[in-house]
Design an enzyme around this catalytic site. Structure first.
Site, PDB file in Angstrom:
ATOM      1  N   GLU A 136     -18.174  -7.225  13.867  1.00  0.00           N
ATOM      2  CA  GLU A 136     -18.099  -6.121  12.917  1.00  0.00           C
ATOM      3  C   GLU A 136     -16.690  -6.114  12.339  1.00  0.00           C
ATOM      4  O   GLU A 136     -15.707  -6.266  13.072  1.00  0.00           O
ATOM      5  CB  GLU A 136     -18.364  -4.795  13.657  1.00  0.00           C
ATOM      6  CG  GLU A 136     -18.280  -3.565  12.761  1.00  0.00           C
ATOM      7  CD  GLU A 136     -18.575  -2.250  13.510  1.00  0.00           C
ATOM      8  OE1 GLU A 136     -18.509  -2.243  14.761  1.00  0.00           O
ATOM      9  OE2 GLU A 136     -18.864  -1.251  12.837  1.00  0.00           O
ATOM     10  N   HIS A 155     -12.673  -2.299  18.803  1.00  0.00           N
ATOM     11  CA  HIS A 155     -13.429  -2.043  20.046  1.00  0.00           C
ATOM     12  C   HIS A 155     -14.294  -3.228  20.415  1.00  0.00           C
ATOM     13  O   HIS A 155     -14.543  -4.108  19.591  1.00  0.00           O
ATOM     14  CB  HIS A 155     -14.300  -0.776  19.925  1.00  0.00           C
ATOM     15  CG  HIS A 155     -15.366  -0.851  18.863  1.00  0.00           C
ATOM     16  ND1 HIS A 155     -15.170  -0.389  17.579  1.00  0.00           N
ATOM     17  CD2 HIS A 155     -16.641  -1.329  18.883  1.00  0.00           C
ATOM     18  CE1 HIS A 155     -16.280  -0.573  16.865  1.00  0.00           C
ATOM     19  NE2 HIS A 155     -17.182  -1.162  17.641  1.00  0.00           N
ATOM     20  N   HIS A 174     -21.149  -6.586  20.447  1.00  0.00           N
ATOM     21  CA  HIS A 174     -20.337  -7.096  19.336  1.00  0.00           C
ATOM     22  C   HIS A 174     -18.863  -6.795  19.552  1.00  0.00           C
ATOM     23  O   HIS A 174     -18.487  -6.019  20.435  1.00  0.00           O
ATOM     24  CB  HIS A 174     -20.811  -6.521  17.986  1.00  0.00           C
ATOM     25  CG  HIS A 174     -20.626  -5.038  17.805  1.00  0.00           C
ATOM     26  ND1 HIS A 174     -21.617  -4.117  18.059  1.00  0.00           N
ATOM     27  CD2 HIS A 174     -19.550  -4.306  17.373  1.00  0.00           C
ATOM     28  CE1 HIS A 174     -21.168  -2.898  17.786  1.00  0.00           C
ATOM     29  NE2 HIS A 174     -19.913  -2.983  17.378  1.00  0.00           N
TER      30      HIS A 174
END
Lengths: 134, 134
Positions: free
Chosen positions: A130, A7, A79
């Site tokens: 991430e 994502h 992010h």
């Protein structure tokens, strides 16, 4: 090492308005809001055919988004999340190459319940990354 | 209206270093650099299983990235590109809803040769959005 883009996370000051914008203005499919007190955020997922956009609104007094939204009051991309097959091996390999891992350096359960870790933006082109166990 | 996430664009000060970071540190497949003088950028694509990361380095004196990199000297996420089936219809519908389209407001050929347009970040949660004809 990295696989799918799981994502793109966008921090927003007003989750209801942001959700309406993606749903009504861009015609995208959006989830219900999910409060995640242990992460200090409420999330809405925008479901695209090949990946997701994660809209993030601060939740509670100690939200990790508070400072970001002070600097970016309209919101902004917070992010990118890449999937990895083996997060323990990825972590070890990245640290050996000199990459700084945020926090304890150990993977911990993320917003989807799978182990995640975050890499220092200074080591990755000014972008917070991430890594999530696939 | 929006379909696939075509790419995430990251502006970088040093394309060779950024390419090496994604290839060697994150183990991703990367393209050769492609200078695009008409857009003021050189691009490298990082190929992920479900989408692409577009690394962008300024090219020439009038690069549209120059100011962004002054504000973000380490680099940073520059824009998200969503695919749309009919960019002319999308443009009309977005303008009617009050969305500001950058530049002339008309789609023009983008870095992949397909018609694109950019939406004003102030109208989209502080994120610059490119729409590309699928």
């Amino acid at each position: 090492m990295i696989g799918r883009l799981n994502h793109v996370a966008i921090a927003v000051p007003d989750l209801a308005a942001a959700t309406a914008l993606y749903r009504d203005r861009l015609g995208a499919r959006v989830s219900e809001p999910a409060p995640q007190p242990e992460h200090g955020v409420t999330t809405v997922f925008v479901e695209l055919p090949n990946t997701k956009i994660e809209l993030l609104e601060p939740l509670g007094a100690d939200s990790p988004l508070a400072r970001f939204l002070e600097r970016n009051p309209d919101g902004g991309i917070h992010h990118l999340c890449y999937e990895v097959d083996d997060i323990a091996a990825a972590s070890k390999q990245l640290e050996a190459a000199g990459t700084r891992i945020l926090g304890s350096g150990q993977p911990r359960p993320g917003a989807h319940g799978k182990p995640v870790l975050f890499l220092h933006p200074k080591d990755f082109l000014g972008t917070l990354i991430e890594l999530e166990q696939a």
